[in-house]
Design a protein around this motif. Structure first.
Motif, PDB file in Angstrom:
ATOM      1  N   ALA A   4       1.800 -68.291  -3.190  1.00 26.44           N
ATOM      2  CA  ALA A   4       1.468 -69.753  -2.901  1.00 26.44           C
ATOM      3  C   ALA A   4       2.519 -70.499  -3.479  1.00 26.44           C
ATOM      4  CB  ALA A   4       0.092 -70.308  -3.835  1.00 26.44           C
ATOM      5  N   PHE A   5       3.484 -69.982  -4.102  1.00 27.56           N
ATOM      6  CA  PHE A   5       4.671 -70.828  -4.434  1.00 27.56           C
ATOM      7  C   PHE A   5       5.160 -71.709  -3.511  1.00 27.56           C
ATOM      8  CE2 PHE A   5       9.250 -71.553  -5.140  1.00 27.56           C
ATOM      9  CZ  PHE A   5       9.158 -71.899  -6.502  1.00 27.56           C
ATOM     10  N   ALA A   6       5.506 -73.037  -4.041  1.00 21.80           N
ATOM     11  CA  ALA A   6       6.264 -73.928  -3.203  1.00 21.80           C
ATOM     12  C   ALA A   6       7.165 -74.913  -4.014  1.00 21.80           C
ATOM     13  CB  ALA A   6       5.140 -74.813  -2.374  1.00 21.80           C
ATOM     14  N   PRO A   7       8.411 -74.811  -3.899  1.00 18.09           N
ATOM     15  CA  PRO A   7       9.406 -75.708  -4.605  1.00 18.09           C
ATOM     16  C   PRO A   7       8.957 -77.155  -4.692  1.00 18.09           C
ATOM     17  CG  PRO A   7      10.527 -74.788  -2.766  1.00 18.09           C
ATOM     18  CD  PRO A   7       9.070 -74.197  -2.527  1.00 18.09           C
ATOM     19  N   LYS A   8       9.350 -77.645  -5.943  1.00 16.14           N
ATOM     20  CA  LYS A   8       9.028 -79.059  -6.209  1.00 16.14           C
ATOM     21  C   LYS A   8       9.970 -79.803  -5.187  1.00 16.14           C
ATOM     22  CE  LYS A   8       7.419 -78.967 -10.787  1.00 16.14           C
ATOM     23  NZ  LYS A   8       7.520 -79.072 -12.345  1.00 16.14           N
ATOM     24  N   PRO A   9       9.562 -80.886  -4.875  1.00 16.73           N
ATOM     25  CA  PRO A   9      10.666 -81.732  -3.727  1.00 16.73           C
ATOM     26  C   PRO A   9      11.737 -82.095  -4.977  1.00 16.73           C
ATOM     27  CG  PRO A   9       8.642 -82.977  -4.146  1.00 16.73           C
ATOM     28  CD  PRO A   9       8.472 -81.614  -4.650  1.00 16.73           C
ATOM     29  N   CYS A  20       6.820 -70.501 -12.159  1.00 13.51           N
ATOM     30  CA  CYS A  20       5.925 -71.521 -12.276  1.00 13.51           C
ATOM     31  C   CYS A  20       6.627 -72.972 -12.487  1.00 13.51           C
ATOM     32  CB  CYS A  20       4.727 -71.392 -13.056  1.00 13.51           C
ATOM     33  SG  CYS A  20       3.566 -69.876 -12.648  1.00 13.51           S
ATOM     34  N   TYR A  21       7.476 -73.211 -13.224  1.00 13.77           N
ATOM     35  CA  TYR A  21       8.077 -74.662 -13.786  1.00 13.77           C
ATOM     36  C   TYR A  21       8.552 -75.181 -12.731  1.00 13.77           C
ATOM     37  CZ  TYR A  21       6.949 -73.025 -18.591  1.00 13.77           C
ATOM     38  OH  TYR A  21       6.262 -72.782 -19.758  1.00 13.77           O
ATOM     39  N   ASN A  22       9.011 -74.412 -11.414  1.00 15.17           N
ATOM     40  CA  ASN A  22       9.518 -75.153 -10.394  1.00 15.17           C
ATOM     41  C   ASN A  22       8.750 -75.047  -9.088  1.00 15.17           C
ATOM     42  OD1 ASN A  22      11.989 -74.849 -11.727  1.00 15.17           O
ATOM     43  ND2 ASN A  22      12.573 -72.816 -11.087  1.00 15.17           N
ATOM     44  N   CYS A  23       7.294 -74.973  -9.179  1.00 13.47           N
ATOM     45  CA  CYS A  23       6.393 -74.924  -8.231  1.00 13.47           C
ATOM     46  C   CYS A  23       5.615 -76.205  -8.283  1.00 13.47           C
ATOM     47  CB  CYS A  23       5.496 -73.722  -8.463  1.00 13.47           C
ATOM     48  SG  CYS A  23       4.160 -73.822  -7.238  1.00 13.47           S
ATOM     49  N   ARG A  24       5.507 -76.681  -7.010  1.00 13.50           N
ATOM     50  CA  ARG A  24       4.663 -78.039  -7.089  1.00 13.50           C
ATOM     51  C   ARG A  24       3.204 -77.994  -7.372  1.00 13.50           C
ATOM     52  NH1 ARG A  24       4.884 -80.724  -1.478  1.00 13.50           N
ATOM     53  NH2 ARG A  24       6.927 -80.145  -1.741  1.00 13.50           N
ATOM     54  N   PHE A  25       2.571 -76.719  -7.432  1.00 12.98           N
ATOM     55  CA  PHE A  25       1.269 -76.651  -7.652  1.00 12.98           C
ATOM     56  C   PHE A  25       1.117 -76.346  -9.214  1.00 12.98           C
ATOM     57  CE2 PHE A  25       1.852 -75.073  -3.208  1.00 12.98           C
ATOM     58  CZ  PHE A  25       1.032 -76.102  -2.754  1.00 12.98           C
ATOM     59  N   PHE A  26       1.922 -76.090  -9.925  1.00 13.88           N
ATOM     60  CA  PHE A  26       2.045 -75.953 -11.257  1.00 13.88           C
ATOM     61  C   PHE A  26       1.576 -77.061 -12.133  1.00 13.88           C
ATOM     62  CE2 PHE A  26       3.977 -75.546 -15.623  1.00 13.88           C
ATOM     63  CZ  PHE A  26       3.237 -74.746 -16.153  1.00 13.88           C
ATOM     64  N   ARG A  27       0.589 -76.831 -13.213  1.00 12.81           N
ATOM     65  CA  ARG A  27       0.376 -77.869 -13.902  1.00 12.81           C
ATOM     66  C   ARG A  27      -0.191 -77.602 -15.351  1.00 12.81           C
ATOM     67  NH1 ARG A  27       1.784 -80.057 -10.102  1.00 12.81           N
ATOM     68  NH2 ARG A  27       0.698 -81.461  -8.796  1.00 12.81           N
ATOM     69  N   VAL A  28       0.120 -78.286 -16.323  1.00  9.80           N
ATOM     70  CA  VAL A  28       0.119 -78.063 -17.916  1.00  9.80           C
ATOM     71  C   VAL A  28      -1.185 -78.817 -18.262  1.00  9.80           C
ATOM     72  CG1 VAL A  28       0.787 -78.519 -20.213  1.00  9.80           C
ATOM     73  CG2 VAL A  28       2.556 -77.667 -18.523  1.00  9.80           C
ATOM     74  N   GLY A  62      -6.411 -72.648  -7.719  1.00  9.34           N
ATOM     75  CA  GLY A  62      -7.477 -73.215  -8.395  1.00  9.34           C
ATOM     76  C   GLY A  62      -7.912 -72.507  -9.534  1.00  9.34           C
ATOM     77  N   PHE A  63      -7.022 -72.097 -10.466  1.00 17.18           N
ATOM     78  CA  PHE A  63      -7.575 -71.549 -11.734  1.00 17.18           C
ATOM     79  C   PHE A  63      -6.652 -71.926 -12.831  1.00 17.18           C
ATOM     80  CE2 PHE A  63      -4.203 -68.480 -10.386  1.00 17.18           C
ATOM     81  CZ  PHE A  63      -3.620 -68.200 -11.577  1.00 17.18           C
ATOM     82  N   LYS A  64      -6.992 -71.738 -14.133  1.00 16.62           N
ATOM     83  CA  LYS A  64      -6.248 -72.020 -15.388  1.00 16.62           C
ATOM     84  C   LYS A  64      -6.308 -70.785 -15.925  1.00 16.62           C
ATOM     85  CE  LYS A  64      -8.472 -76.620 -15.921  1.00 16.62           C
ATOM     86  NZ  LYS A  64      -9.618 -77.430 -16.536  1.00 16.62           N
ATOM     87  N   SER A  65      -5.175 -70.847 -16.969  1.00 17.10           N
ATOM     88  CA  SER A  65      -5.061 -69.413 -17.570  1.00 17.10           C
ATOM     89  C   SER A  65      -4.308 -69.652 -19.009  1.00 17.10           C
ATOM     90  CB  SER A  65      -4.488 -68.167 -16.769  1.00 17.10           C
ATOM     91  OG  SER A  65      -3.082 -68.740 -16.438  1.00 17.10           O
ATOM     92  N   ARG A  66      -4.082 -68.672 -19.761  1.00 15.04           N
ATOM     93  CA  ARG A  66      -3.498 -68.564 -21.052  1.00 15.04           C
ATOM     94  C   ARG A  66      -1.974 -68.390 -20.730  1.00 15.04           C
ATOM     95  NH1 ARG A  66      -6.312 -66.610 -26.307  1.00 15.04           N
ATOM     96  NH2 ARG A  66      -5.108 -68.090 -27.095  1.00 15.04           N
ATOM     97  N   ALA A  67      -1.901 -67.524 -19.816  1.00 16.65           N
ATOM     98  CA  ALA A  67      -0.376 -66.907 -19.348  1.00 16.65           C
ATOM     99  C   ALA A  67      -0.027 -67.940 -18.075  1.00 16.65           C
ATOM    100  CB  ALA A  67      -0.393 -65.503 -18.961  1.00 16.65           C
ATOM    101  N   LEU A  68       1.248 -67.936 -17.666  1.00 16.13           N
ATOM    102  CA  LEU A  68       1.706 -68.628 -16.582  1.00 16.13           C
ATOM    103  C   LEU A  68       0.868 -68.044 -15.546  1.00 16.13           C
ATOM    104  CD1 LEU A  68       5.422 -68.747 -17.277  1.00 16.13           C
ATOM    105  CD2 LEU A  68       3.957 -70.626 -17.280  1.00 16.13           C
ATOM    106  N   PRO A  69       0.779 -68.972 -14.353  1.00 18.71           N
ATOM    107  CA  PRO A  69      -0.233 -68.457 -13.440  1.00 18.71           C
ATOM    108  C   PRO A  69       0.632 -67.469 -12.525  1.00 18.71           C
ATOM    109  CG  PRO A  69      -0.454 -71.047 -13.589  1.00 18.71           C
ATOM    110  CD  PRO A  69       0.844 -70.279 -14.617  1.00 18.71           C
ATOM    111  N   SER A  70       1.920 -67.395 -12.253  1.00 24.94           N
ATOM    112  CA  SER A  70       2.571 -66.470 -11.566  1.00 24.94           C
ATOM    113  C   SER A  70       2.351 -64.861 -12.278  1.00 24.94           C
ATOM    114  CB  SER A  70       4.073 -66.677 -11.599  1.00 24.94           C
ATOM    115  OG  SER A  70       4.492 -66.540 -12.811  1.00 24.94           O
ATOM    116  N   ILE A  71       2.331 -64.937 -13.634  1.00 25.96           N
ATOM    117  CA  ILE A  71       2.007 -63.798 -14.456  1.00 25.96           C
ATOM    118  C   ILE A  71       0.696 -63.155 -14.209  1.00 25.96           C
ATOM    119  CG2 ILE A  71       1.945 -62.579 -16.828  1.00 25.96           C
ATOM    120  CD1 ILE A  71       4.271 -64.668 -17.437  1.00 25.96           C
ATOM    121  N   GLU A  72      -0.450 -64.103 -14.179  1.00 27.81           N
ATOM    122  CA  GLU A  72      -1.750 -63.542 -13.850  1.00 27.81           C
ATOM    123  C   GLU A  72      -1.767 -63.217 -12.477  1.00 27.81           C
ATOM    124  OE1 GLU A  72      -4.058 -63.628 -15.822  1.00 27.81           O
ATOM    125  OE2 GLU A  72      -3.195 -64.391 -17.435  1.00 27.81           O
ATOM    126  N   VAL A  73      -1.359 -63.842 -11.464  1.00 26.11           N
ATOM    127  CA  VAL A  73      -1.340 -63.454  -9.944  1.00 26.11           C
ATOM    128  C   VAL A  73      -0.840 -61.816  -9.918  1.00 26.11           C
ATOM    129  CG1 VAL A  73      -0.447 -63.876  -7.937  1.00 26.11           C
ATOM    130  CG2 VAL A  73      -1.399 -65.748  -9.181  1.00 26.11           C
TER     131      VAL A  73
END
Length: 67
Positions: free
Chosen positions: A50-55, A7-15, A29-40
């Motif tokens: 949905a992963f897309a690398p950050k530019p 997630c830390y390398n994904c353009r869609f990840f936010r804190v 379109g969701f928030k979670s306690r764990a990293l989104p990739s773990i929830e998915v």
């Protein structure tokens, strides 16, 4: 799980500012306690699709000029 998207390398990840839901995925379109990739992975059984690398930032040293 080493091939799972980071997630830390994904353009869609936010804190977020929410202590109860500190991470968010803008693509899904969701928030979670764990990293989104773990929830998915927990809910779908597959790595995040949905992963897309950050530019790369400009001037990151990948193109050496004038050296």
């Amino acid at each position: 799980m080493s091939d799972a998207p980071q997630c830390y390398n994904c353009r869609f990840f936010r804190v977020t500012w929410e202590p109860s839901m500190p991470y968010a995925c803008e693509a899904l379109g969701f928030k979670s306690r764990a990293l989104p990739s773990i929830e998915v992975l927990r809910s779908d059984g597959r790595p995040c699709q949905a992963f897309a690398p950050k530019p790369s930032p400009p001037g990151d040293g990948s193109a050496r000029s004038g050296v």
